[in-house]
Motif scaffolding. Structure first.
Motif, short mmCIF file in Angstrom:
data_model
loop_
_atom_site.label_atom_id
_atom_site.label_comp_id
_atom_site.label_asym_id
_atom_site.label_seq_id
_atom_site.Cartn_x
_atom_site.Cartn_y
_atom_site.Cartn_z
N TYR A 65 0.63 -1.05 -0.06
CA TYR A 65 0.08 0.05 0.13
C TYR A 65 0.89 1.22 0.01
O TYR A 65 0.47 2.26 -0.38
CB TYR A 65 -0.87 -0.13 1.08
N LYS A 66 2.02 1.12 0.67
CA LYS A 66 2.71 2.64 0.88
C LYS A 66 3.45 2.49 -0.67
O LYS A 66 3.62 3.68 -1.06
CB LYS A 66 3.85 2.25 1.78
N ILE A 67 3.86 1.39 -0.92
CA ILE A 67 4.57 1.39 -2.32
C ILE A 67 3.71 2.15 -3.59
O ILE A 67 4.16 2.91 -4.44
CB ILE A 67 5.10 0.15 -2.87
N PHE A 68 2.33 1.61 -3.30
CA PHE A 68 1.56 2.16 -4.41
C PHE A 68 1.59 3.78 -4.24
O PHE A 68 1.61 4.30 -5.27
CB PHE A 68 0.08 1.54 -4.08
N VAL A 69 1.28 4.26 -3.37
CA VAL A 69 1.17 5.62 -3.10
C VAL A 69 2.70 6.41 -3.52
O VAL A 69 2.70 7.19 -4.53
CB VAL A 69 0.89 6.16 -1.48
N LEU A 70 3.76 5.79 -2.99
CA LEU A 70 5.08 6.33 -3.56
C LEU A 70 5.17 6.29 -5.01
O LEU A 70 5.78 7.26 -5.62
CB LEU A 70 6.10 5.75 -2.69
N ASN A 71 5.01 5.24 -5.67
CA ASN A 71 5.22 4.87 -7.02
C ASN A 71 4.03 5.94 -7.78
O ASN A 71 4.48 6.28 -8.92
CB ASN A 71 4.83 3.47 -7.43
N ARG A 72 2.91 6.08 -7.19
CA ARG A 72 2.14 7.16 -7.93
C ARG A 72 2.56 8.36 -8.01
O ARG A 72 2.50 9.12 -9.02
CB ARG A 72 0.69 6.98 -7.23
#
Length: 327
Positions: A65-72
């Motif tokens: 979930y954290k990677i999703f936000v950072l990558n977006r």
């Protein structure tokens, strides 16, 4: 604030994205139908299994979930890739004019329905095949594996795991899509003229739409839906992709396909699903971390630097041994 929120979480209400809430809802219904009608599981037990807290609230899933936000957030900086697509398309279009045995609008009298069908299928097949190739290369080439293993470090699979990729992999896949569309689109425009169009549903290639509404999100999940053996030679089932993430040696480098299994069948990397198999996911801590974000983002650079340094030393040693002055 709304624009920023939409930029980060907009994929959930964009039908062009796999995690569109409509596709997620349909995947839930498919999973429920699979477990209650075919597996003869009670509705209560099926819901408990599907929404297993040990999966969705695991340390690995929280990292997803954290990677999703950072990558977006990172994606906002690479949107200029679309400019590259226009450049490639223009170059291909003008190159075709210099091919003596081709003429602009050579097939311009083809019925539009035929053109639309050909274009829709060609774009889907080309896109899926290039995804297969890039995915296969990522497992075979050490420099690319250093990036791709971020995705395979996930110890639990949820639909958001599809976003568990290193930003460099996102750039690579973005370039892949740019080259694919920037080649196929001008080729069809050159050959068929203005009759070129795409068969779509809610703005999505109809074949991609079918892929999503038939449970594409279940590929990254713990619901091991499998198909008949003959169908798994054509389409990748959720269970086949889960097997791709398995830590078992016999499952390594199998089932690289995104939607179609025919590429794996042709290239010898197909592995049919195994009913009621207990799979473990993830990588050894020595290769990648499942939860440490700093390690997830920085280790690939370190691993690539080590590989390049090692290869450079071998090359230097090889040149030195063959030098006339050696010895």
């Amino acid at each position: 604030m709304y624009d920023q929120f939409n930029e980060i979480f907009g994929d959930f209400w964009d039908p062009k994205k796999r995690v569109f809430f409509g596709y997620l809802a349909l995947s839930l219904l498919i999973a429920l139908g699979w477990m209650t009608l075919l597996k003869r599981t009670s509705l209560k037990a099926a819901l408990a299994r599907i929404f297993d807290r040990r999966v969705f609230f695991s340390a690995s899933a929280k990292a997803d979930y954290k990677i999703f936000v950072l990558n977006r957030l990172f994606t906002l900086f690479i949107s200029p890739l679309m400019i590259a697509q226009v450049t490639i398309a223009t170059a291909v279009y003008f190159f075709l004019h210099d091919v003596d045995w081709l003429q602009s609008g050579q097939f311009g009298t083809t019925p539009k329905s035929v053109v639309v069908a050909l274009f829709t299928v060609s774009l889907f097949l080309t896109d899926d095949f290039t995804k297969f190739l890039v995915h296969r290369w990522m497992h075979r080439w050490p420099l690319l594996w250093a990036i791709h293993k971020v995705h395979h470090s996930a110890e639990t699979l949820t639909p958001v795991t599809v976003y568990r990729v290193h930003p460099l992999e996102g750039v690579l896949y973005g370039l892949r899509g740019t080259v694919t569309q920037g080649t196929v689109i001008p080729l069809f425009l050159f050959l068929f003229g203005t009759g070129v169009d795409l068969a779509t549903v809610v703005g999505v290639n109809v074949l991609v739409f079918i892929f999503h509404i038939t449970g594409s999100n279940l590929r990254h999940s713990h619901v091991d839906i499998h198909y008949w053996p003959w169908l798994e030679r054509v389409l990748i089932s959720p269970a086949q992709h889960q097997l791709h993430h398995s830590t078992a040696q016999t499952h390594h480098d199998k089932n690289f396909g995104a939607a179609l299994a025919i590429w794996d069948w042709l290239f010898g990397s197909l592995h049919l699903s195994e009913k009621d198999a207990t799979l473990q996911f993830g990588l050894p801590a020595s290769q990648a971390s499942a939860t440490n974000l700093l390690d997830i983002y920085l280790r690939p650079f370190r691993d690539m630097a080590r590989y390049v340094t090692r290869r450079a030393k071998r090359l230097t040693h090889w040149i030195t041994r063959r030098s006339p002055d050696a010895g």
